[in-house]
Design a protein around this motif. Structure first.
Motif, PDB file in Angstrom:
ATOM      1  N   ARG A 142      56.474  14.668  76.189  1.00 54.05           N
ATOM      2  CA  ARG A 142      56.773  15.163  74.851  1.00 54.05           C
ATOM      3  C   ARG A 142      55.593  14.791  73.982  1.00 54.05           C
ATOM      4  O   ARG A 142      55.156  13.637  73.978  1.00 54.05           O
ATOM      5  CB  ARG A 142      58.021  14.498  74.281  1.00 54.05           C
ATOM      6  N   VAL A 143      55.105  15.754  73.256  1.00 55.20           N
ATOM      7  CA  VAL A 143      53.963  15.527  72.389  1.00 55.20           C
ATOM      8  C   VAL A 143      54.489  15.528  70.962  1.00 55.20           C
ATOM      9  O   VAL A 143      54.844  16.574  70.422  1.00 55.20           O
ATOM     10  CB  VAL A 143      52.877  16.604  72.606  1.00 55.20           C
ATOM     11  N   GLY A 144      54.567  14.344  70.381  1.00 56.45           N
ATOM     12  CA  GLY A 144      55.121  14.190  69.043  1.00 56.45           C
ATOM     13  C   GLY A 144      54.075  14.393  67.962  1.00 56.45           C
ATOM     14  O   GLY A 144      52.901  14.647  68.234  1.00 56.45           O
ATOM     15  N   SER A 184      56.435  20.172  72.460  1.00 57.02           N
ATOM     16  CA  SER A 184      56.469  19.681  71.079  1.00 57.02           C
ATOM     17  C   SER A 184      57.670  20.297  70.384  1.00 57.02           C
ATOM     18  O   SER A 184      57.861  21.514  70.416  1.00 57.02           O
ATOM     19  CB  SER A 184      55.199  20.060  70.312  1.00 57.02           C
ATOM     20  N   ALA A 208      51.016  23.356  66.727  1.00 58.82           N
ATOM     21  CA  ALA A 208      50.791  23.039  68.133  1.00 58.82           C
ATOM     22  C   ALA A 208      49.520  23.749  68.558  1.00 58.82           C
ATOM     23  O   ALA A 208      49.361  24.955  68.334  1.00 58.82           O
ATOM     24  CB  ALA A 208      51.961  23.499  68.990  1.00 58.82           C
ATOM     25  N   HIS A 246      49.902  18.093  68.521  1.00 61.77           N
ATOM     26  CA  HIS A 246      50.891  18.385  67.472  1.00 61.77           C
ATOM     27  C   HIS A 246      50.281  17.877  66.168  1.00 61.77           C
ATOM     28  O   HIS A 246      50.493  16.733  65.769  1.00 61.77           O
ATOM     29  CB  HIS A 246      52.193  17.669  67.812  1.00 61.77           C
ATOM     30  N   THR A 292      59.743  25.286  68.496  1.00 57.62           N
ATOM     31  CA  THR A 292      59.538  24.335  69.579  1.00 57.62           C
ATOM     32  C   THR A 292      58.665  25.044  70.595  1.00 57.62           C
ATOM     33  O   THR A 292      58.843  26.237  70.841  1.00 57.62           O
ATOM     34  CB  THR A 292      60.886  23.933  70.220  1.00 57.62           C
TER      35      THR A 292
END
Length: 172
Positions: A15-17, A32, A40, A55, A147
């Motif tokens: 997961r890319v926060g 993301s 993104a 992100h 998303t």
């Protein structure tokens, strides 16, 4: 999952926060969530199947004090950091392509001129052009969140809208 230069605290699958950057390869999926005005940025090399996702929260980190410690926070420095990490791990600079998603302007503030989302999109496009990285797909703007799921091996970017229809679009 083989990831390179993953920010601390990123679980697997990646997961890319907000303000994070992850570089990976093959069939890994980088995701993301909750992109509003954030952007993104997906870069990938179709020859080596190495790619990355950022992100980015703000447009320009060149004058920011912490942009070297947190390059993923800014669209322009995120692109540079992603590209550098990809090349360090075997990607060919001349083969890299880009896709972007997000950059919504969900709230209007007349006193600020263009919203943060639009400024993020412009900053990313300017940086990609400056570096000679072709932008091959974009799903930006509007007033809804998104998303994204990105697969470095195929370059596929799946974008899900957070509106009532929940529309899904895929950019191969």
């Amino acid at each position: 999952m083989k990831t390179y230069g993953t920010e601390p605290g990123i679980p697997s699958p990646a997961r890319v926060g907000i303000s994070e950057i992850t570089v990976s390869e093959g069939d890994d999926t980088l995701t993301s969530y909750g992109l509003g005005s954030c952007l993104a940025i997906a870069l990938y090399d179709p020859e080596t199947e190495i790619g990355g996702l950022a992100h980015a929260m703000l447009p320009d980190g060149d004058a920011a004090e912490n942009s070297d410690r947190k390059p993923g926070k800014y669209a322009n420095t995120a692109i540079r950091a992603l590209l550098r990490r990809m090349v360090e791990n075997g990607a060919s600079y001349t083969s890299v392509e880009a896709k972007i998603a997000g950059g919504s302007d969900m709230f209007e503030f007349d006193s600020f001129g263009d919203g943060v989302g639009q400024r993020n999109v412009v900053a990313a496009k300017d940086e990609l052009e400056r570096l000679g990285v072709p932008l091959v797909a974009e799903d930006v703007g509007g007033e809804t969140g998104r998303t994204v799921e990105f697969t470095p091996g195929t370059g596929a970017l799946v974008v899900r809208s957070a509106n009532e229809s929940g529309e899904t679009r895929k950019y191969d």
